[in-house]
Design an enzyme around this catalytic site. Sequence first.
Site, PDB file in Angstrom:
ATOM      1  N   ASN A 101      32.778  46.453  35.329  1.00  0.00           N
ATOM      2  CA  ASN A 101      32.884  46.946  33.958  1.00  0.00           C
ATOM      3  C   ASN A 101      34.209  46.535  33.340  1.00  0.00           C
ATOM      4  O   ASN A 101      34.305  46.305  32.137  1.00  0.00           O
ATOM      5  CB  ASN A 101      32.750  48.473  33.942  1.00  0.00           C
ATOM      6  N   ASP A 199      29.879  50.126  40.564  1.00  0.00           N
ATOM      7  CA  ASP A 199      30.740  51.118  39.935  1.00  0.00           C
ATOM      8  C   ASP A 199      30.379  51.274  38.455  1.00  0.00           C
ATOM      9  O   ASP A 199      30.138  50.290  37.753  1.00  0.00           O
ATOM     10  CB  ASP A 199      32.200  50.665  40.075  1.00  0.00           C
ATOM     11  N   LEU A 204      27.738  49.390  32.213  1.00  0.00           N
ATOM     12  CA  LEU A 204      27.181  48.035  32.214  1.00  0.00           C
ATOM     13  C   LEU A 204      25.887  47.978  31.410  1.00  0.00           C
ATOM     14  O   LEU A 204      25.506  46.918  30.905  1.00  0.00           O
ATOM     15  CB  LEU A 204      26.900  47.574  33.644  1.00  0.00           C
ATOM     16  N   GLU A 235      26.068  53.715  40.805  1.00  0.00           N
ATOM     17  CA  GLU A 235      26.705  54.980  40.441  1.00  0.00           C
ATOM     18  C   GLU A 235      26.303  55.277  38.997  1.00  0.00           C
ATOM     19  O   GLU A 235      26.813  54.675  38.062  1.00  0.00           O
ATOM     20  CB  GLU A 235      28.226  54.869  40.551  1.00  0.00           C
ATOM     21  N   HIS A 304      34.584  59.759  47.086  1.00  0.00           N
ATOM     22  CA  HIS A 304      35.982  59.381  46.956  1.00  0.00           C
ATOM     23  C   HIS A 304      36.612  59.877  45.655  1.00  0.00           C
ATOM     24  O   HIS A 304      37.814  59.745  45.464  1.00  0.00           O
ATOM     25  CB  HIS A 304      36.127  57.860  47.040  1.00  0.00           C
ATOM     26  N   ASP A 305      35.792  60.453  44.770  1.00  0.00           N
ATOM     27  CA  ASP A 305      36.270  60.972  43.499  1.00  0.00           C
ATOM     28  C   ASP A 305      36.288  62.501  43.539  1.00  0.00           C
ATOM     29  O   ASP A 305      36.185  63.102  44.595  1.00  0.00           O
ATOM     30  CB  ASP A 305      35.380  60.474  42.357  1.00  0.00           C
TER      31      ASP A 305
END
Length: 537
Positions: A101, A199, A204, A235, A304-305
């Site tokens: 992105n 991601d 996108l 995601e 991971h976020d």
Amino acid sequence: MDRWYRNGVIYSLDIETFQDSDDDGVGDLCGLTERLDYLGRLGVDTIWLNPCHPSPRRDGGYDITDYYGIDPRFGTLGDFAELVSQADEAGIRIVLDLVVNHTSDEHPWFRSALSGREAPYHDWYVWADHEPADRWDGGVFPGSEEETWSYAESVGRWYRHRFYRFQPELDVEHPEVAAELAKIVTFWLRLGVAGFRIDAAPFLIESRGRRDFGLLRRLRETASWQRGDAILLAEANVPEDELLEYFGTADDEASRATMLFDFRLNQALMLGLARGDAEPVRERLRHSPRLPGQAQWATFLRNHDEVDLGGLSPAERGDVIGRFGPEPHMQLYDRGIRRRLACMLDGDRRRLELAYSLLLTMPGSPVLRYGDEIGMGEDLTLPERTAIRTPMQWSDGPNGGFSRAPAEQLVAPLVEGGPFGYERVNVLGQRRDANSLLTWFERVLHTRKECPEIAVGRHEPVDGGPPEVLVHRAETAKGRMVFVHNLGPTACRLRIPAEADDVAMAVFEDSGYDDRIDPADVAIAGHGYRWIRLVTS
């Protein structure tokens, strides 16, 4: 034939915080290669690598300066090839983050773009000649980055960045950009990766205010041409009525993404665990959309976020935050929690086992974050999402066995002291304990592999019993299973669905139950779990 990813276990890790092999304080590819046997023994068959490309790493590597390279801190392309080769020998696939992105503002493309409006790569980014009306709208990181457009003096234009201002957005509808993205996918698939985690997939799709899935379809076609079983794991935390569009349904087969993260299930699990009420999970199982052929969910408790609770109502979000992240410094971006699950559950072993048993019996392929298997904690003194990106805790020795470098040289500080410090929570200590959380994870992950009904079966909740107890069944043409999870602290007894000539067999459960199971009178402990197979006698 079912694809490999439909009954897999995905392990998410940052190379820089996993294992340092050359004593410079930064994890690297050689260190990860040395730990493949550990991951194989755990029961992992897919490693999802967070960004490993050259980067200033102002955003954990998601600000990329070269899509065709390896960050020199992690090693070389040769080291990467060796990792892929050794992983293949161990029966483990490698999946990369595909972050397209945006680039870093230090990427040669953007530096060229800033040199003039006629520069070769200027049109590869998204620009506006006048201050955009939505300059302050749609930011991903409220409280950290408020603007979504910044002014570039050198060209007298505004560039868009829905993440940080140092991450200018690519115009993925530009034919040359789309062609370049196909080259990137081809390059890494030729080096042996098994696919990509895409991601920020919605950005996108909606690059210019309209939804167009053409890029996702073309990336899928490119990946399939290069490697027939390659996956695209998107995601996409989007409204329920948009989910199936990311898979595509050509001839009732997934034609775009092959996998999606199930954010709705994640939020239901977190709400159920916070309230001690199984209804949110029952509701998700009732209304989860039927997937097209060869598609699959990727399920998770922590990633991971932050724990993103944006899909819950204000009251529901308040319940989860009040239970698991009540202090302001535990919260992030006005929507989530920046803690590890073990800390959210106060290190309670019974509730940790319950939570992961619940996850592992849901439809889909589970994604584990490195350190989940030993109950690692977080460091809330670190900024934003880095609180849960601390080095892996391998032992109680210096630097937790992560690195032999001086502590001040480490890429991030280890969690020290207290109930989650590396001195008490580490792989070596749990390897020596037959009853450790690590040993439990090894047993449950291998057991799950023997239960294909979970991954590819038809799931449905079963009514009846106390509201805090979830009973659901999963069925294929070859087998039937029933799962019982008690999200409350009080033991009870209940009936599970079975035919008169069915024999109920225990597959996996917490301790303290009779060997013989009577489907009409099944005991379940407080915060207990039982996996039961039904076999016709």
